[in-house]
Design an enzyme around this catalytic site. Structure first.
Site, mmCIF file in Angstrom:
data_model
loop_
_atom_site.group_PDB
_atom_site.id
_atom_site.type_symbol
_atom_site.label_atom_id
_atom_site.label_comp_id
_atom_site.label_asym_id
_atom_site.label_seq_id
_atom_site.Cartn_x
_atom_site.Cartn_y
_atom_site.Cartn_z
ATOM 1 N N GLY A 505 0.811 -1.202 0.000
ATOM 2 C CA GLY A 505 0.000 0.000 0.000
ATOM 3 C C GLY A 505 0.842 1.248 0.000
ATOM 4 C CG PHE A 507 1.241 5.078 4.595
ATOM 5 C CD1 PHE A 507 1.853 6.126 3.938
ATOM 6 C CD2 PHE A 507 -0.042 5.253 5.070
ATOM 7 C CE1 PHE A 507 1.209 7.339 3.775
ATOM 8 C CE2 PHE A 507 -0.693 6.466 4.915
ATOM 9 C CZ PHE A 507 -0.078 7.506 4.264
ATOM 10 N N GLY A 508 3.497 1.080 2.952
ATOM 11 C CA GLY A 508 4.322 -0.089 3.196
ATOM 12 C C GLY A 508 3.693 -1.361 2.689
ATOM 13 C CE LYS A 524 -0.766 0.000 6.986
ATOM 14 N NZ LYS A 524 -1.957 0.833 7.284
ATOM 15 C CG ASP A 621 -7.929 5.762 1.858
ATOM 16 O OD1 ASP A 621 -8.393 6.157 0.773
ATOM 17 O OD2 ASP A 621 -6.900 5.076 1.953
#
Length: 816
Positions: A505, A507-508, A524, A621
């Site tokens: 995604g 952010f990682g 995550k 989001d």
């Protein structure tokens, strides 16, 4: 004066004709019913007359509901022999027979119901919808339409077998919606010692009910089952006479229970079958089970003591070959030491070869009876009406055993001594493993929390880790999470192997892992290069750690070692909704009933965030890639890195940092940074339209058009062609009214003015209630699309603090 007399005479004749039409419920000798006339039952429940379908000139004689505005035919006399034109008429001839003629000269008989020889008869339409031929002297019924059903079962109608005459009473579908001729599908009772109903396509079974005794499922009607020497049949009677209900086999092969809703002036489906993948008869073959739990894992499995008959076809997901006994070649099932293995809570196998041993017997005695007969392959104890507990044994193949979502019965399958010992060993190991599964995480969690918290208090490992630790400690009293060591997560993910990567995604990356206790997790991992991600990480921990709801992903814990903060979630095997919805192969798993459950689940999850949780949270989001699916396809909202916490009385907020994904952000948020619950409502509306259409809003490309998906749906809605947007993979196997309701709600959610959009409470109510009034939508936002080379992007708009005169900087991150 003459004109006045003529007018009065005409009114008298009109009144006489109206009265005759309204109260004529019988046809006597030499009386006729011509095309255009009606026979109406005494209480105006049903009408008998001629009708056409579609644009055809063919005419049929049938019975329909008289009080229902939408003509709904429940019985057809000449279903395979239509009359061309309006020359047909019905009459009682000189022999007392009820005859339908195709011409006025009575030379072309099309259909007839015969009276007994030597008697005179008259026909009468009863308020039950039954057309009967009655002897005028004895008043005995010599013929009735209920003995010759078409596609509809009405209250009081029997379905079953007359053992004296051999006549079967069953439903057969129409050939099509505009052709009442006998179709491919039928619904029949199989009258074994444990009767059950089957749906057939031609002569092939493709769905069945549970075996008798049946457990009442609904409060709409009372079911009765009669099994005597002369006949065996099922009949139902309504509990509330005001409810108009019918059971039917439609032309597409579905068995349905539908009810008439007076307020909406339309029929609504109450129940239908088959619906789920394991509903299809014999899907997994003999000696197997079917369990629709994990859509990524094959639903078929062998019963205890059995193994695959054809491993290659099974691997290709063709289980029709079924399973065979493991001891088929090496031992007999009647060897000493054999026994039975329990299979919990299943829809019992096809009872065509099952027998009642005793109507009142304990499980131990039932097992003893089965054990004495070497042909007995399984047994079960069931509750029967008027009977304490009955023993059933199966002799022959065990076919169509399905794990049922409702609490059904336990099946005891016969196995040899080796299989019995192996099963006992597994059960013991599972019990011991269960104890360890409880003890190990408790000990590990306690020690990890103590050590990590002590470590955070006593030492610092860099500015970023210290900031995160302080933030989490500050909210630690409200957040119930485990703190994991980096070494534990590294081992769980095989050192963050690429083979374990689930996705990536903004952010990682996300990795699949397995803890020492066997628990599967999703890790995550925040990217080292993500300058903005650290705040989102801390925000996500603080927000989701305080939330508990079946439609929100569960946060198990976090890790703040090694310069790369990590979040640990429950592992969801079906990944994200977009991986199904926008994949040509996997979208086939999303039938309409599954999609509707997902829509309602997402709505309930957002409602919890907005109204029912301890906090009021705006997600910011929401999109299909952030909706994860568990093994049962239950939707769970994830990725709370951008979430904003509101006060309980706070309505909206503003931000100079606009974050979200192109195509899902509301206009007021994207343009002015205004955040409110209606921002999430807009995103939900976009997702709803994507789920219905199977197309991405931000990648929608209609040929020769500048419309977005929202714009195209709006245009079709205005032209009353909204069903054209429905995903073609559904192949019209959906409920048009339910789909139209979803499209209407989706358009309400994406209206340009935030004040016009409904709250999520209103959305959930409209989705869940068949009686809810749904307003007409106004023009939505973002009807037209702009040219964008990479439309599926995550955007962030920030204030430019340089000397640029108050401009803005647009940062675009690839969305995975």
């Amino acid at each position: 004066m003459i004109a006045k007399k003529r007018f009065l005479h005409s009114m008298f004749l009109l009144t006489l004709q109206f009265t005759s039409c309204t109260y004529m419920d019988a046809i006597k000798t030499n009386q006729t019913v011509k095309d255009g006339s009606l026979v109406i039952s005494k209480e105006n429940n049903f009408a008998l007359g001629f009708f056409s379908l579609g644009n055809s000139s063919f005419r049929y004689l049938g019975i329909w509901y008289h009080k229902v505005p939408e003509q709904t035919v429940v019985w057809v006399a000449n279903r395979g022999h239509p009359i061309n034109g309006s020359s047909g008429f019905l009459s009682i001839n000189q022999y007392g027979n009820l005859v339908l003629y195709g011409d006025s000269d009575r030379t072309v008989p099309v259909w007839s119901a015969n009276c007994s020889v030597g008697y005179t008869c008259e026909a009468q339409l009863l308020d039950s919808g039954n057309l009967v031929l009655v002897q005028t002297t004895s008043k005995g019924v010599v013929w009735q339409s209920f003995d010759y059903p078409t596609d509809t079962m009405l209250a009081g109608m029997k379905l079953g077998l007359n053992r004296k005459t051999g006549q079967e009473l069953f439903l057969t579908s129409w050939r099509s919606a505009d052709d009442p001729a006998t179709g491919d599908f039928s619904f029949k009772l199989y009258p074994s010692s444990l009767p059950q109903f089957f749906l057939y396509r031609g002569t092939k079974r493709y769905w069945r009910t549970a075996s008798w005794p049946w457990r009442g499922q609904w409060q709409l009607y009372k079911e009765s089952f009669v099994n005597i020497q002369d006949e065996v049949y099922f009949v139902y009677t309504p509990i509330d006479d005001s409810i108009i209900l019918r059971i039917m086999v439609d032309h597409t092969g579905f068995l349905k229970v539908v009810t008439w809703h007076v307020s909406d002036h339309k029929w609504k489906e109450f129940w239908a079958a088959p619906k789920h993948q394991c509903d299809w008869y014999g899907k997994c073959g003999a000696y197997s089970t079917c369990e629709p739990v994990d859509i990524t894992r094959y639903e078929c499995a062998c019963l205890p003591g059995y193994e695959l008959k054809d491993a290659r076809n099974w691997y290709l997901r063709d289980g029709s070959g079924g399973c065979v006994s493991k001891g088929l070649e090496s031992s007999s099932v009647c060897d000493p030491g054999e026994g039975f293995v329990k299979v919990d809570k299943v829809l019992l196998p096809d009872s065509s070869f099952a027998v009642w041993v005793n109507t009142s017997m304990s499980r131990a005695n039932c097992e003893k009876q089965c054990k004495m007969n070497c042909s007995c392959s399984a047994y079960a104890i069931v509750d029967a009406p008027g009977i304490a507990r009955g023993c059933i044994t199966w002799h022959g193949e065990l076919m169509d055993t399905t794990y049922d979502r409702n609490d059904r019965y336990d099946l005891y399958v016969r196995v040899d001594a080796l299989e019995l010992a192996e099963n006992a060993r597994k059960s013991k190991g599972s019990h011991e493993k269960g104890l360890l599964t409880v003890l190990i995480p408790a000990v590990l969690s306690t020690s990890l929390i103590i050590s990590v918290l002590g470590y955070l208090w006593l030492r610092k490992r860099g500015e970023k880790e210290t900031w995160v630790a302080n933030e989490l400690r500050r909210s630690g009293n409200d957040v119930d999470l485990d703190f994991f060591k980096l070494s534990t997560l590294s081992a769980a993910t095989k050192n963050f192997s690429p083979d374990n990567k689930l996705g990536e995604g903004g952010f990682g990356s996300v990795y699949k892992g397995q803890l020492p206790n066997g628990e599967e997790i999703a890790v995550k991992r925040l990217s080292k290069n993500s300058g903005q991600g650290i705040e989102e990480f801390t925000n996500e921990v603080k927000v989701i750690g305080k939330l508990q709801h079946r439609n929100l992903v569960k946060l198990v814990g976090c890790c703040i070692q090694g310069g790369e903060p990590m979040l640990i979630y429950e592992y969801l095997p079906n990944k994200s909704l977009d991986s199904f919805l926008f994949d040509e192969t996997r979208e086939l798993f999303l039938d309409w009933s599954t999609r509707f459950v997902i829509i309602v689940g997402i709505a309930r999850g957002i409602l919890y965030l907005h109204q029912d949780s301890r906090l009021r949270i705006i997600h910011r989001d929401l999109k299909c890639s952030n909706i994860l699916l568990d093994a049962e396809m239950t939707p769970k909202i994830s990725d709370f890195g951008m979430a904003r916490i509101f006060g309980r009385d706070q309505i909206q907020d503003e931000t100079r940092r606009v974050m979200g994904t192109f195509g899902y952000m509301s206009p007021e948020y994207a343009a002015f940074g205004k955040i409110s619950v209606k921002s999430d409502v807009f995103s939900f509306g976009v997702m709803l339209l994507e789920i219905v259409s199977g197309k991405r809003n931000n990648r929608y490309n209609l040929q020769d058009s500048s419309l977005t998906l929202i714009g195209h749906v709006w245009e079709l809605w205005r032209e009353e062609r909204a069903l054209e947007i429905v995903d073609s993979s559904l192949q019209e196997l959906y409920h048009p009214q339910e789909v139209l309701k979803c499209i209407q709600i989706g358009l309400l959610c994406v209206q340009e003015n935030a004040m016009d959009r409904p709250s999520m409470l209103a959305v959930v109510f409209m989705l869940s209630s068949s009686e809810a009034a749904i307003p007409s939508p106004k023009e939505p936002a973002f009807i037209f699309r702009e040219i964008c080379s990479k439309p599926h992007t995550l955007i962030e708009v920030q204030e430019d603090d340089g000397g640029g005169g108050g401009g803005v900087e647009l940062a675009i991150n690839k969305h995975g």
